[in-house]
Design an enzyme around this catalytic site. Structure first.
Site, PDB file in Angstrom:
ATOM      1  N   GLU A  45      34.695  48.147  46.854  1.00  0.00           N
ATOM      2  CA  GLU A  45      33.326  47.084  46.954  1.00  0.00           C
ATOM      3  C   GLU A  45      32.630  47.904  48.025  1.00  0.00           C
ATOM      4  OE1 GLU A  45      34.600  43.087  46.808  1.00  0.00           O
ATOM      5  OE2 GLU A  45      32.630  42.559  47.026  1.00  0.00           O
TER       6      GLU A  45
ATOM      7  N   GLU B 104      31.001  50.596  46.083  1.00  0.00           N
ATOM      8  CA  GLU B 104      29.991  50.059  45.326  1.00  0.00           C
ATOM      9  C   GLU B 104      28.665  49.758  45.918  1.00  0.00           C
ATOM     10  OE1 GLU B 104      31.532  46.666  43.001  1.00  0.00           O
ATOM     11  OE2 GLU B 104      29.595  46.418  42.064  1.00  0.00           O
TER      12      GLU B 104
ATOM     13  N   CYS C 190      35.645  38.141  44.451  1.00  0.00           N
ATOM     14  CA  CYS C 190      37.322  37.981  44.818  1.00  0.00           C
ATOM     15  C   CYS C 190      37.834  36.696  44.642  1.00  0.00           C
ATOM     16  CB  CYS C 190      37.886  38.626  45.837  1.00  0.00           C
ATOM     17  SG  CYS C 190      36.953  38.526  47.403  1.00  0.00           S
TER      18      CYS C 190
ATOM     19  N   SER D 135      29.908  41.947  42.226  1.00  0.00           N
ATOM     20  CA  SER D 135      30.547  43.147  42.440  1.00  0.00           C
ATOM     21  C   SER D 135      31.507  43.078  41.293  1.00  0.00           C
ATOM     22  CB  SER D 135      31.309  43.456  43.463  1.00  0.00           C
ATOM     23  OG  SER D 135      32.524  44.068  43.407  1.00  0.00           O
TER      24      SER D 135
ATOM     25  N   LYS E 211      43.324  31.065  40.544  1.00  0.00           N
ATOM     26  CA  LYS E 211      43.948  32.429  40.267  1.00  0.00           C
ATOM     27  C   LYS E 211      44.877  32.230  39.060  1.00  0.00           C
ATOM     28  CE  LYS E 211      42.767  34.795  44.102  1.00  0.00           C
ATOM     29  NZ  LYS E 211      41.976  36.030  43.350  1.00  0.00           N
TER      30      LYS E 211
ATOM     31  N   GLU F 244      42.393  33.004  36.419  1.00  0.00           N
ATOM     32  CA  GLU F 244      42.030  34.332  36.493  1.00  0.00           C
ATOM     33  C   GLU F 244      43.206  35.348  35.808  1.00  0.00           C
ATOM     34  OE1 GLU F 244      42.294  36.417  40.308  1.00  0.00           O
ATOM     35  OE2 GLU F 244      40.339  37.289  39.974  1.00  0.00           O
TER      36      GLU F 244
ATOM     37  N   GLU G  66      40.742  39.665  29.542  1.00  0.00           N
ATOM     38  CA  GLU G  66      40.542  41.069  30.027  1.00  0.00           C
ATOM     39  C   GLU G  66      41.510  41.525  30.877  1.00  0.00           C
ATOM     40  OE1 GLU G  66      38.509  38.454  30.256  1.00  0.00           O
ATOM     41  OE2 GLU G  66      37.457  38.360  32.357  1.00  0.00           O
TER      42      GLU G  66
ATOM     43  N   CYS H 135      39.767  31.043  51.328  1.00  0.00           N
ATOM     44  CA  CYS H 135      41.215  30.617  50.700  1.00  0.00           C
ATOM     45  C   CYS H 135      42.172  30.019  51.590  1.00  0.00           C
ATOM     46  CB  CYS H 135      41.695  32.038  50.372  1.00  0.00           C
ATOM     47  SG  CYS H 135      40.854  33.262  49.834  1.00  0.00           S
TER      48      CYS H 135
END
Ligand code: SF4
Ligand code: SF4
Ligand code: SF4
Lengths: 163, 614
Positions: B297, B300, B324, B344, B383, B386, B391, B541
């Site tokens: 990141e 990036e 994230c 990102s 999560k 996710e 994908e 988190c």
């Protein structure tokens, strides 16, 4: 109302929102407008209203579920609302209720197949001095009897069929 | 006649915050004017039961269980909404009338409540159960209502059983006010009233981020996570499976709470031992891929800066926004589908780990990826969603098989009878054993930014970030939106175009704050920013929807302290100095950060979803 063409609810909502504005405080007037013009506010319209006013769909739907004069399901052209609060309850509501069901050919909570009538109970409509009382759309009737109910229904049936 | 004292007090009392004298249960207290009776009682250690109140939420006064008697007031008042203004208020929190009223409220709530504590995930933390116990309710005077609802078990993250709901509306206020999502509402009236979604759709099908904040703010077991423990037990029992678990930074700072340790107790080493005892074959640290995330990141970001400042390429959007937090990602996909290119492209550390597990790790260890089961321990319910995204299969398999929340792993440890608090400490397994403190602080709001700055600043200038002991204080703390900047001076040759540039960044946590930032960005007010960190949950988190209950800012601060002090004690504090990360780039991701291979495995794309409901 007997023949329904497909309604583009996005357009319906857009027109009303153009008039009432996009602020979330316009929610109730918008719902009332659509209820008045189309007899109900279906989910498709609720979805479009939510997006137009930038509120959640849940917020729009919960307001409709709270107010008995707003409905998600299509309603008849004439909505009979019989009062079920104490004065009416004590003064012949039950007989009037049966007479209404017979005259309209539907039970409480139902809408007639021709889309002409809906029948439901309401809480106090402020006519405790003339029990039993009911509303038909915006018209109020007091001192109802099984006989007078038949005449009232016949009147509305004629009006409805003339339209 | 008023005494002089009373007159003076009344004059003083005109200013909110001045002290007034009140009497509670016959004892005198000094109370801040404008505070609620509930706050005054809590400050003075006087127990008052509550259900609809929560420290994070504004008062609603809907459950009425906190009713108290006030002298001179005919009706009982709810302590959570009644403010103290006039001096001399005489309050009773346990008069016979109060106790009788509360008991009646409780009996009515319980008559409507369909649930058995022994099959309920909330048992032990349930506030309704606790009050019923305090009141010694042994039988109910009313006939119990039949269950009215089919539980919704169709979602990826959240399980709803409205038969256990007491209609406190904490979930609704959380989803509206903290998260700005509005997935939930109260529908119908009177005895038919209930909490639901638009058109009673499954939560998985409406605009919901799976953040789980509704769960951590629910006083009962009406909301909980979708349970992955049966699948994990099954994998652990299967001798042909190689079961690895990666553990995120936030659970270790909170797991202790499930075992009666005080909030802020870090149990990293003890938890590792417990997971080994449960039968996991390898215990890994998600902080390792947090370090990897920083490399990807951070690179990036530098590439985007170069594109914008040197090449004049406007297709690479700035500011770059972190990716994230899967609750945040889904929020973006619903509410800002036209701004997804600010995100990102890096996968979250969880998904990077999963992808590496079934490729690099499988190759290195000579294990058939088919037989590897990747479990992750996360503070997060999103999560789970996710890991199920279609994908997330870049390894050729489902990258992450199961996600356990902190609460679910605690449950498994309890079921196995493993005494976590007294276990000895063990470390993580190789080859992902050491991670940096920078990866660890990902668990707190501001942590990703701080970790990124520690690395990016050093890459660009060749020097450490100019903050005492690497602690970048402007990134820390629970303020909803933080903005700061770092000046880049004396930069190395390669990054000379950044000489003198002011790197500007913002940090937001909780989706309502994220929304504020996004609206500012849309209005062009944040055009000069370079980097934004957003985490869906309040506190980041560590306040995630999979963390132990209860939660409030005090507990969040304690968890943050655990994370920051562990960071400070680590020898390795910067992601780019993690030797394992360097090794992975040398051996496996050989074309470097943001190279082809890492693009295939570690980066992703997003799905514009919008808000339309079908
Ligand atoms: S919600 Fe609370 S009271 Fe109800 S079954 Fe679960 S633990 Fe028991
Ligand atoms: S998971 Fe988050 S977004 Fe979904 S209903 Fe709960 S609080 Fe709202
Ligand atoms: S689901 Fe939980 S938080 Fe929501 S109203 Fe019901 S009991 Fe309260």
């Amino acid at each position: 109302m007997t023949t329904r063409t497909r309604i583009d609810w996005n357009n319906v909502v857009q027109d009303v929102v153009d008039m009432r504005g996009e602020d979330h405080t316009a929610l109730i007037p918008i719902l009332q407008d659509i209820q008045r013009s189309h007899g109900h506010v279906p989910r498709e319209a609720q979805n479009a209203i939510a997006i137009a006013l930038d509120v959640s769909q849940a917020r729009v739907a919960e307001v409709i579920s709270f107010y008995s004069f707003l409905t998600e399901e299509p309603q008849g052209q004439y909505i009979f609302r019989l009062c079920q609060t104490i004065s009416c309850e004590m003064d012949g509501k039950d007989e009037v209720a049966s007479a209404l069901e017979r005259a309209l050919g539907i039970a409480f909570g139902e809408t007639s197949e021709d889309g002409l009538f809906s029948l439901e109970y309401t809480n106090c409509i402020g006519m405790c001095d003339q029990p039993p009382a009911m509303l038909v759309n915006d018209d109020a009737f007091g001192g109802l009897t099984p006989q007078s109910v038949q005449d009232i229904v016949a009147d509305y049936r004629r009006k409805g069929e003339e339209r | 006649m008023k005494t002089n004292e009373e007159v003076r007090e009344q004059e003083e009392a005109r200013d909110v915050g001045t002290l007034v004298r009140v009497t509670i249960n016959g004892r005198e207290y000094r109370a801040r004017r404008g505070a609620t009776i509930l706050e005054i009682c809590q400050e003075n250690g006087i127990p008052v039961p509550t259900l609809c109140a929560h420290d994070d939420l504004t008062s609603a006064g809907v459950c009425r269980i906190c009713s108290v008697e006030i002298e001179g007031s005919w009706a009982l008042q709810t302590a959570c909404t009644m403010e103290v203004h006039d001096p001399g208020m005489v309050i009773n929190t346990h008069s016979p009338r109060v106790r009788q009223a509360r008991r009646a409220i409780l009996e009515l709530l319980l008559a409507e409540h369909c649930g058995d504590c022994y099959t309920c995930a909330a048992s032990g933390t349930c506030e309704l159960q606790e009050i019923a116990d305090d009141y010694g309710i042994r039988e109910l005077p009313y006939e119990r209502r039949e269950p009215r609802f089919e539980p919704d078990d169709t979602g990826p993250s959240i399980y709803r059983d409205m038969n256990k709901c007491i209609q406190c509306r904490r979930c609704i206020r959380t989803c509206d006010d903290i998260q700005s999502v509005g997935a939930l509402g109260v529908f119908a009236r009177g005895p038919e009233a209930h909490i639901s979604t638009f058109a009673d759709m499954p939560l998985g099908d409406v605009v919901c981020t799976n953040c789980g904040q509704c769960i951590t703010h629910c006083p009962t077991g009406a909301l909980r996570e979708v349970d992955h423990t049966p699948e994990v037990w099954k994998a652990l029992e299967d001798p042909d499976k190689h079961v690895v678990i990666q553990t995120a930074p936030a659970p270790r700072a909170a797991m202790g709470e499930c075992f009666d340790l005080p909030p802020g107790t870090s149990v990293t080493g003890r938890m590792n031992t417990a997971m080994r005892d449960l039968g996991f074959d390898r215990i890994f640290d998600t902080n390792f891929t947090a370090d990897l995330t920083i490399m990807e990141e951070g690179t990036e970001l530098l590439l985007r800066l170069k594109a914008a400042l040197v090449d004049g390429d406007t297709s690479m959007k700035l500011p770059q926004i972190t990716s994230c937090s899967p609750g945040w990602i889904k929020y973006m996909e619903h509410f800002y589908p036209d701004m997804l290119d600010h995100l990102s492209t890096c996968k979250s550390p969880q998904q990077m780990f999963g992808a590496l597990m079934k490729t690099y790790y499988a190759e290195e260890q000579g294990i058939d990826p088919e037989s590897i089961v990747t479990v992750s321990l996360m503070p997060c319910t999103a999560k789970k969603f996710e890991s199920d995204r279609p994908e997330m299969v870049d390894s050729g398999h489902k990258d992450v098989d199961y996600v356990l929340t902190t609460r679910e792993l605690a449950q498994m440890i309890r079921e196995a009878g493993i005494p976590l608090p007294i276990l000895e400490e063990t470390s993580f397994d190789e080859p992902f054993g050491d991670a940096s403190g920078a990866g660890l602080i990902f668990g707190a709001t501001g942590g990703v930014m701080e970790a990124a700055l520690r690395t990016a600043y050093e890459i660009v200038t060749g020097r450490e970030v100019p903050f005492d002991n690497l602690n970048i204080e402007p990134c820390r703390g629970l303020e909803g939106i933080k903005m700061a900047s770092v000046k880049l001076e004396g930069v190395v040759e390669e990054w000379s175009f950044l000489e003198g540039a002011e790197l500007k960044f913002a940090i937001a946590h909780g989706l309502a704050n994220a929304q504020t930032v996004m609206e500012m960005l849309r209005d062009g007010e944040l055009d000069d920013l370079h980097f934004i960190e957003i985490m869906a949950c309040p506190g980041g988190c560590l306040g995630g929807g999979g963390q132990p209950m209860p939660v409030n800012d005090e507990i969040r601060r304690a968890r943050a302290t655990a994370i920051y002090s562990e960071d400070e004690d680590l020898p390795l504090r910067k992601s780019h100095e993690n030797p394992h990360v360097a090794y992975v780039y040398e051996k496996f991701l050989t074309d470097g950060p943001c190279g082809h291979k890492s693009h295939d495995l570690l980066h992703t794309h997003y799905t514009p979803r919008g808000r339309e409901l079908k």
